[in-house]
Design a protein around this motif. Structure first.
Motif, mmCIF file in Angstrom:
data_model
loop_
_atom_site.group_PDB
_atom_site.id
_atom_site.type_symbol
_atom_site.label_atom_id
_atom_site.label_comp_id
_atom_site.label_asym_id
_atom_site.label_seq_id
_atom_site.Cartn_x
_atom_site.Cartn_y
_atom_site.Cartn_z
ATOM 1 N N UNK A 169 0.840 -1.200 0.000
ATOM 2 C CA UNK A 169 0.000 0.000 0.000
ATOM 3 C C UNK A 169 0.875 1.251 0.000
ATOM 4 N N UNK A 170 1.939 1.235 0.788
ATOM 5 C CA UNK A 170 2.862 2.373 0.819
ATOM 6 C C UNK A 170 3.547 2.590 -0.517
ATOM 7 N N UNK A 171 3.930 1.493 -1.172
ATOM 8 C CA UNK A 171 4.536 1.600 -2.506
ATOM 9 C C UNK A 171 3.565 2.271 -3.461
ATOM 10 N N UNK A 172 2.303 1.881 -3.389
ATOM 11 C CA UNK A 172 1.289 2.492 -4.256
ATOM 12 C C UNK A 172 1.124 3.976 -3.993
ATOM 13 N N UNK A 173 1.118 4.363 -2.722
ATOM 14 C CA UNK A 173 0.968 5.786 -2.389
ATOM 15 C C UNK A 173 2.174 6.604 -2.847
ATOM 16 N N UNK A 174 3.376 6.089 -2.606
ATOM 17 C CA UNK A 174 4.587 6.807 -3.024
ATOM 18 C C UNK A 174 4.658 6.896 -4.550
ATOM 19 N N UNK A 175 4.276 5.803 -5.211
ATOM 20 C CA UNK A 175 4.287 5.790 -6.684
ATOM 21 C C UNK A 175 3.293 6.812 -7.214
ATOM 22 N N UNK A 176 2.113 6.890 -6.602
ATOM 23 C CA UNK A 176 1.102 7.865 -7.024
ATOM 24 C C UNK A 176 1.639 9.288 -6.876
ATOM 25 N N UNK A 177 2.323 9.565 -5.778
ATOM 26 C CA UNK A 177 2.868 10.902 -5.585
ATOM 27 C C UNK A 177 3.946 11.211 -6.618
ATOM 28 N N UNK A 178 4.790 10.238 -6.922
ATOM 29 C CA UNK A 178 5.806 10.458 -7.959
ATOM 30 C C UNK A 178 5.149 10.694 -9.320
#
Length: 162
Positions: free
Chosen positions: A78-87
């Protein structure tokens, strides 16, 4: 020397605490306001840290450790998805960046929690602003930490036991 799961869980919990401490330092001493996606990533770090702290204190057997590692993996994804979305938001051309919304405290005061969480996960124009820490974009640091947590979780789930 074989490092036990209890030690690994303790180190990951301490690492998450360090990431949260760094985020609070950046906010309070460097003056950078966290965007909604940054706040969500903080929640994910807190959740991973809590799972690992419980795993460290509980020190379960093989099956229990796999359960803790599985929870850590799901939360890290889930954290990977959130960080990827921000990038992704940071990579958009200025004309495609979503509009900035109201502040988080205003939203929490005025809107239902479900709407606030949906807005936080989608991100706002604030999330597209690139902020650097030690010369690297903050969501890149988060992404690296989440990938590291996921790798540790996978290792703990599938390593052979003596």
């Amino acid at each position: 020397m074989v490092v036990g799961d209890r030690v690994v869980n303790g180190v990951v919990a301490a690492g998450c605490a360090a990431m949260l401490a760094t985020a609070f330092y950046i906010e309070n001493f460097m003056g950078l306001e966290p965007c909604p996606l940054c706040l969500m990533q903080r929640l994910v770090f807190a959740a991973i840290g809590l799972v690992c702290l419980l795993g460290c204190l509980h020190n379960p057997g093989r099956g229990g450790q796999r359960g803790y590692a599985g929870m850590m993996l799901l939360i890290a994804l889930a954290g990977i998805g959130l960080a990827w979305r921000q990038l992704w938001l940071q990579s958009l051309p200025p004309e495609e960046v979503p509009a900035c919304g109201p502040g988080i405290y205003y939203m929490l005061d005025r809107f239902p929690l479900g709407d606030v969480l949906t807005s936080m996960i989608k991100g706002t124009g604030d999330c597209a602003e690139v902020q650097l820490f030690l010369g690297v974009s903050i969501p890149v640091w988060s992404l690296l930490a989440f990938v590291g947590c996921a790798a540790i979780a996978l290792f703990q789930m599938f390593k052979r036991r003596a």
